[in-house]
Enzyme design. Sequence first.
Site, PDB file in Angstrom:
ATOM      1  NE  ARG A  59      46.459  53.489  13.357  1.00 54.88           N
ATOM      2  CZ  ARG A  59      46.996  53.865  12.208  1.00 54.88           C
ATOM      3  NH1 ARG A  59      48.084  53.308  11.795  1.00 54.88           N
ATOM      4  NH2 ARG A  59      46.458  54.831  11.498  1.00 54.88           N
ATOM      5  CB  THR A  60      40.232  52.130  16.489  1.00 55.65           C
ATOM      6  OG1 THR A  60      41.319  52.978  16.876  1.00 55.65           O
ATOM      7  CG2 THR A  60      39.346  51.877  17.691  1.00 55.65           C
ATOM      8  CE  LYS A  87      19.694  56.020   1.999  1.00 59.70           C
ATOM      9  NZ  LYS A  87      18.919  54.775   1.872  1.00 59.70           N
ATOM     10  NE  ARG A 109      37.571  56.161  16.190  1.00 60.05           N
ATOM     11  CZ  ARG A 109      38.870  56.123  15.926  1.00 60.05           C
ATOM     12  NH1 ARG A 109      39.324  56.497  14.754  1.00 60.05           N
ATOM     13  NH2 ARG A 109      39.740  55.710  16.829  1.00 60.05           N
ATOM     14  CG  HIS A 137      40.801  56.410  21.455  1.00 60.95           C
ATOM     15  ND1 HIS A 137      40.245  55.147  21.461  1.00 60.95           N
ATOM     16  CD2 HIS A 137      41.455  56.518  20.262  1.00 60.95           C
ATOM     17  CE1 HIS A 137      40.545  54.532  20.327  1.00 60.95           C
ATOM     18  NE2 HIS A 137      41.274  55.340  19.588  1.00 60.95           N
TER      19      HIS A 137
HETATM   20  C1  NCD Z   1      43.688  58.302  17.169  1.00 60.00           C
HETATM   21  C2  NCD Z   1      42.222  58.717  17.176  1.00 60.00           C
HETATM   22  O1  NCD Z   1      41.458  58.394  16.273  1.00 60.00           O
HETATM   23  O2  NCD Z   1      41.874  59.325  18.162  1.00 60.00           O
HETATM   24  N1  NCD Z   1      43.991  57.214  16.382  1.00 60.00           N
HETATM   25  C3  NCD Z   1      43.717  55.937  16.773  1.00 60.00           C
HETATM   26  O3  NCD Z   1      42.645  55.608  17.227  1.00 60.00           O
HETATM   27  N2  NCD Z   1      44.703  55.045  16.671  1.00 60.00           N
HETATM   28  C4  NCD Z   1      44.602  59.451  16.973  1.00 60.00           C
HETATM   29  C5  NCD Z   1      44.509  60.277  15.731  1.00 60.00           C
HETATM   30  O4  NCD Z   1      43.561  60.198  14.961  1.00 60.00           O
HETATM   31  O5  NCD Z   1      45.424  61.082  15.533  1.00 60.00           O
END
Ligand code: NCD
Length: 310
Positions: A59-60, A87, A109, A137
């Site tokens: 999703r993100t 690497k 991320r 997040h």
């Molecule tokens: C979350 C994450 O990656 O922190 N998911 C997300 O970004 N929609 C929650 C999760 O991984 O459970």
Amino acid sequence: MSEPERRHLLQIEGQKAEDLTQLLDVAETFLQVSRRAVKKVPTLRGKTVINMFFEASTRTRTSFELAGKRLSADVINFSGSTSSTKKGETLRDTIATMEAMHPDVLVIRHGASGAPHHATNYTSAAVVNAGDGMHEHPTQALLDAFTIRQRKKKLAGLRVAICGDIAHSRVARSNAHLLRLLGAEVVMAGPGTLLPVELEALGVTVYDRVEPALEGADVAMMLRIQQERIGGALLPSTREYARQFGLNQERLALAKDDCLVMHPGPINRGVEINPDIADGKRSVILDQVEAGVAVRMAVLWQLCAEEPLP
Ligand code: NCD
């Protein structure tokens, strides 16, 4: 002439309610753009956004990519698993390499808490935290707040129950900061071994059972067990967890009749949430996904647009 100061979005903690409310207002405009037949505005033409994902994401990552593209930015996706990180290249060298290509925004991320903050030392681009380890997040919390606000027309005074693996959840942490800042009551529940001690200091009531947290709730936000971060024996078994903490109809009946059911995804069906609830009429899980694009468009616009809102 000195360089204009770049702002970043690294965390919710420490931000002002009015700034974040304004961001949610901007996202309303962009939600409409995504619902049009032609889902594109020229606002970020000539800008470059690099999505740097060192951890898995559905999703993100896709919503940041769509957000950039719907604003007409050039968007490049970089994945930790197929890059020179494999690497042995350090984060510092990877960021410096991206910097040499003059990006305007780096969306990062990373499995290490603080990695996006660290990256700001090696780039003049705006940095957006797309989830860092067990820290924050911020765009997830913003899209959650946006979704609640759309449905309930307000946030102040609502009771939001966040249930599951709180200790390892950056989603829980960002939501605790944001929802409290915007006037909601936040309660949390999970197994004792998955409840961090510092939460009560944030003004959150913490329970080691889900029932008291769900009682009278306006929103039930269920979280996934972060197996990849637990790495040990904090839980007896998934079945046991589902039995004691999973959201089923009986538990949901404790909440208000119009309680919204939320989940940031990915869902583990039958573990933290029963399929009939995930797909049921109170679930706004896919509204959260739609809101994710709008909120991320608002964030990118705020960080680097030189043009007014479309
Ligand atoms: C979350 C994450 O990656 O922190 N998911 C997300 O970004 N929609 C929650 C999760 O991984 O459970």
